[in-house]
Write an enzyme that holds these catalytic residues in place. Structure first.
Site, short mmCIF file in Angstrom:
data_model
loop_
_atom_site.label_atom_id
_atom_site.label_comp_id
_atom_site.label_asym_id
_atom_site.label_seq_id
_atom_site.Cartn_x
_atom_site.Cartn_y
_atom_site.Cartn_z
N GLU A 111 0.85 -1.19 0.00
CA GLU A 111 0.00 0.00 0.00
C GLU A 111 0.88 1.24 0.00
OE1 GLU A 111 -2.94 -0.35 3.29
OE2 GLU A 111 -2.23 -2.42 3.37
N LYS A 113 2.17 4.77 1.28
CA LYS A 113 2.24 5.38 2.62
C LYS A 113 1.83 6.84 2.47
CE LYS A 113 5.34 5.97 6.56
NZ LYS A 113 5.18 7.42 6.69
N ASP A 115 0.94 10.68 3.56
CA ASP A 115 1.49 11.65 4.49
C ASP A 115 0.35 12.51 5.04
OD1 ASP A 115 3.46 12.77 5.97
OD2 ASP A 115 4.25 14.06 4.40
N TYR A 223 -7.35 2.11 5.69
CA TYR A 223 -6.58 0.97 5.20
C TYR A 223 -6.40 -0.20 6.17
CZ TYR A 223 -3.20 3.99 7.59
OH TYR A 223 -2.58 4.81 8.51
N LYS A 310 10.71 3.80 2.66
CA LYS A 310 10.66 5.24 2.39
C LYS A 310 11.37 5.55 1.06
CE LYS A 310 9.19 7.78 5.12
NZ LYS A 310 9.51 8.31 6.43
N CYS A 404 30.31 24.72 27.89
CA CYS A 404 28.85 24.82 27.71
C CYS A 404 28.48 26.24 27.28
CB CYS A 404 28.14 24.46 29.01
SG CYS A 404 26.34 24.68 28.91
N CYS A 407 26.19 27.71 30.53
CA CYS A 407 26.67 27.92 31.90
C CYS A 407 28.20 27.95 31.97
CB CYS A 407 26.12 26.85 32.83
SG CYS A 407 26.81 25.21 32.51
N CYS A 422 27.41 18.59 29.09
CA CYS A 422 27.67 19.58 30.14
C CYS A 422 27.42 18.87 31.47
CB CYS A 422 26.73 20.77 29.99
SG CYS A 422 26.76 21.86 31.44
N CYS A 428 22.73 24.12 35.20
CA CYS A 428 22.69 24.58 33.82
C CYS A 428 21.23 24.82 33.42
CB CYS A 428 23.33 23.53 32.91
SG CYS A 428 23.44 24.03 31.18
#
Length: 668
Positions: A111, A113, A115, A223, A310, A404, A407, A422, A428
């Site tokens: 079938e 696919k 979207d 489906y 896909k 980081c 922080c 970090c 943080c």
């Protein structure tokens, strides 16, 4: 003919004409004639309200206002599909299937696919009863009033041979022509057009006014039927039956007798998909036989008997302007490419993921480079290649940050880890905000009236420093915040209060213990029953729990050894959240099967497979998905899979019948 008969005859006529026009695309009367009959029915229903029917064709115009969409559990879970990106992936998938089934001849239903936005619609006695969005697969939003406005969805089924109750799954889509018309109307009045058909279709389902939904040219492609006492045994027969009952089940579906025919189907639609009136991004391949589907079962997330192939993603090239670095709730640093805006797969792309330092080094990506971007299986676009022929002179290799960005703590990278982290876990800001955002999320504590932006607002104004602080918030504290009115503040406090009844397994997931996802949280909650037992578990205790490995076990131990975490847990306890499992009381439950693992295989006459599995669990047993040395019994029905039979004999696992099982649980 009396009034009631006249009304009923008009409804039946309009349903037939509606089906001919929107499903079969072969109208048999003019739009004017249809409108006249609809007007006649509306007038009669107004005059004789005692004959009102919620599934009358007149109800499709909408007008119902839904302020809050009720969350409804799915009777049958809505799983997601595993993805594949090559024919080799499909061959591997078939090999895995045949290991379970024992190299039996297989047919597949292929079938397209679609979207769109996933939907599950329940029918009772041939009438549309309820429509629920996919949500998290376990529960979704009731959008029945909006779904009824979509003309291709039957309100009353054709014929009489449908089951008393069943669900049908599909996608709500917005065809290209309708999408373009909607955008043209927006452009003409100076409004911003919608970005793509899929998001517009999904957003339409949550509009509060169903009359507005009725104005949108939505369609529905269905489906998959699910329920007891279905009159067919294969997916392909199911599609044919759905069409007979009045559903718009796409005719592009095809029965393939082997994998070569599956590949032919994929090759054809890879080139012809652009001729379709709606978006499709791949092919779904399903084992055709329901019996084999039952034998194969499910993983934690997906059916083993279905896979999505896909199509190759669309690619575009654009320029890399800069690289920024994001800090996640676990402290993981994610580099993000900031791009010159470019159209890709229906949306404008300005950012793309660069994953980690290794990926940056592998691509040798530099500021000013022209790069190729694609949307693959991920929602976030990614950079797949640098166009070295267009690289400016005198560019410098990218140096990954050492501290980081939020922080300034020095980053760490553990051996075997791809990401930098970090380590400033409790200081943080993005980590703290991220943990609270995770805590309130739908699959966790599902706190209504509180969103991600509001969490950041509460943190930045010093009102929360961890998720336990949420339970001390007052309306008076929240009101002075930006964009906060009395009602919003009250809803937030009520939402926090309501979350105290959220089940233990959700709370355990909400705590944000590293590597403890939704499925692992459920397994730990079910095994340990309460937070105290879990907090005292040793490494050996934990790894003996089904599917818990050393990495997860160590993470759980680390969490409870941390004093700050223990303080937060004690505070949450004092507020009354659910720190123990609330087991549904079954008066017939026993522990007769305690310590025994069963595998169910075949077709049964006295139980459905689900009821049989429930009976095992209700009596203290465990249901395994595959036969291993730990399996105690195989409950075998008719047509037991030959591979399972061979494996059971090889491992000398006891094979019992349905009647043997019934005797086992009825013994004193």
């Amino acid at each position: 003919m009396d009034i009631q008969q006249t009304i009923q005859k008009l409804r039946e006529e309009l349903n037939v004409h509606n089906h001919n026009y929107y499903v079969l695309d072969t109208p048999t009367i003019s739009d004017y004639e249809f409108d006249q009959k609809l007007k006649q029915l509306e007038d009669l229903e107004k005059k004789y309200p005692e004959y009102f029917d919620e599934n009358s064709p007149t109800q499709r115009v909408g007008g119902t206002i839904t302020k809050n969409f009720q969350t409804v559990p799915h009777q049958h879970r809505m799983y997601s599909l595993d993805n594949s990106y090559s024919k080799e992936d499909l061959i591997d998938w078939e090999n895995r299937i045949q290991k379970v089934l024992g190299n039996v001849p297989l047919e597949y239903t292929c079938e397209l696919k679609y979207d769109g936005a996933s939907i599950s619609i329940t029918y009772e006695n041939g009438k549309l009863k309820r429509a629920v969005t996919r949500g998290d697969g376990f529960q979704g939003d009731d959008v029945t009033n909006n779904i009824k406005t979509i003309k291709s969805i039957p309100l009353q089924l054709n014929g009489k041979d449908y089951p008393e109750k069943f669900d049908i799954r599909g996608e709500i889509i917005l065809p290209f022509a309708g999408f373009e018309k909607m955008n043209q109307e927006l452009i003409e009045i100076g409004e911003i057009p919608y970005s793509n058909p899929r998001n517009t279709a999904s957003g339409s389902l949550k509009l509060q006014d169903s009359a507005e939904v009725a104005k949108r040219p939505l369609d529905c492609l269905l489906y998959f039927l699910i329920g007891n006492n279905l009159s067919f045994n294969t997916q392909f027969e199911g599609l044919e039956t759905a069409r007979k009952w009045g559903f718009k089940a796409p005719k592009e579906a095809k029965l393939a007798h082997n994998l070569d025919e599956v590949f032919q189907y994929i090759d054809y639609w890879d080139t012809h998909r652009h001729t379709l009136p709606y978006e499709t991004d791949g092919v779904v391949v399903k084992v055709n036989s329901f019996h084999y589907q039952d034998e194969l079962g499910f993983t934690a997330k997906s059916p083993r008997w279905a896979i999505a192939y896909k199509f190759k993603s669309e690619q575009v090239s654009t320029k890399l302007v800069s690289i920024s670095y994001q800090v996640g709730r676990t402290g993981a640093i994610t580099p993000v490419a900031n791009l010159e805006p470019v159209q890709l797969a229906g949306t404008v792309v300005k950012r793309a993921s660069l994953h980690n330092a290794d990926q940056i080094e592998k691509l040798d990506i530099r500021i000013g480079d022209t790069v190729f971007v694609e949307k693959g299986g991920e929602i976030i676009p990614k950079i797949i290649e640098v166009d070295l022929s267009k690289r400016p002179e005198n560019t410098e290799p990218t140096k990954y940050i050492t501290h980081c960005p939020e922080c300034q703590a020095e980053l760490v990278r553990s051996e075997g880890e791809a990401n930098h982290y970090c380590p400033n876990f409790y200081g943080c800001p993005p980590q703290i905000i991220g943990r609270i955002q995770h805590f309130i999320s739908r699959k966790a504590m599902d706190i209504e009236g509180l969103g991600g932006e509001t969490v950041a607002l509460l943190y930045n104004n010093g009102l929360v420093r961890n998720y336990a602080d949420l339970y001390e918030l007052t309306v008076e504290q929240i009101l002075p915040l930006e964009r906060m009115a009395q009602k919003s503040a009250e809803n937030l406090v009520k939402g926090v209060e309501k979350s105290k009844s959220i089940p233990f397994e959700n709370l355990l997931f909400a705590l944000g213990i590293r590597f403890v996802g939704e499925t692992v949280a459920k397994k730990l909650a079910k095994h340990y029953k309460n937070i105290d037992a879990l907090s005292k578990a040793t490494m050996m205790d934990l790894i003996l729990v089904d599917e818990i490995g050393e990495r997860i076990a160590q993470s759980v131990i680390d969490f409870f050894e941390n004093q700050e975490n223990r303080i937060i847990v004690e505070r949450l306890k004092s507020y009354g959240v659910q720190f123990e499992i609330s087991e549904k009381i079954n008066p017939n439950a026993t522990d007769k099967l305690s310590g025994k693992t069963f595998v169910v295989s075949g077709v049964f006459s006295k139980f459905s497979r689900d009821d049989l599995k429930k009976a095992i669990e209700d009596n203290g047993g465990k249901v395994g998905s595959s036969i291993s040395a730990k399996t105690d019994y195989v409950v075998a029905g008719e047509n037991m899979g030959p591979a399972k039979l061979e494996k059971a004999n090889q491992l000398k696992v006891a094979i019992i019948s349905e009647d043997d099982f019934i005797k086992m649980i009825n013994e004193n």
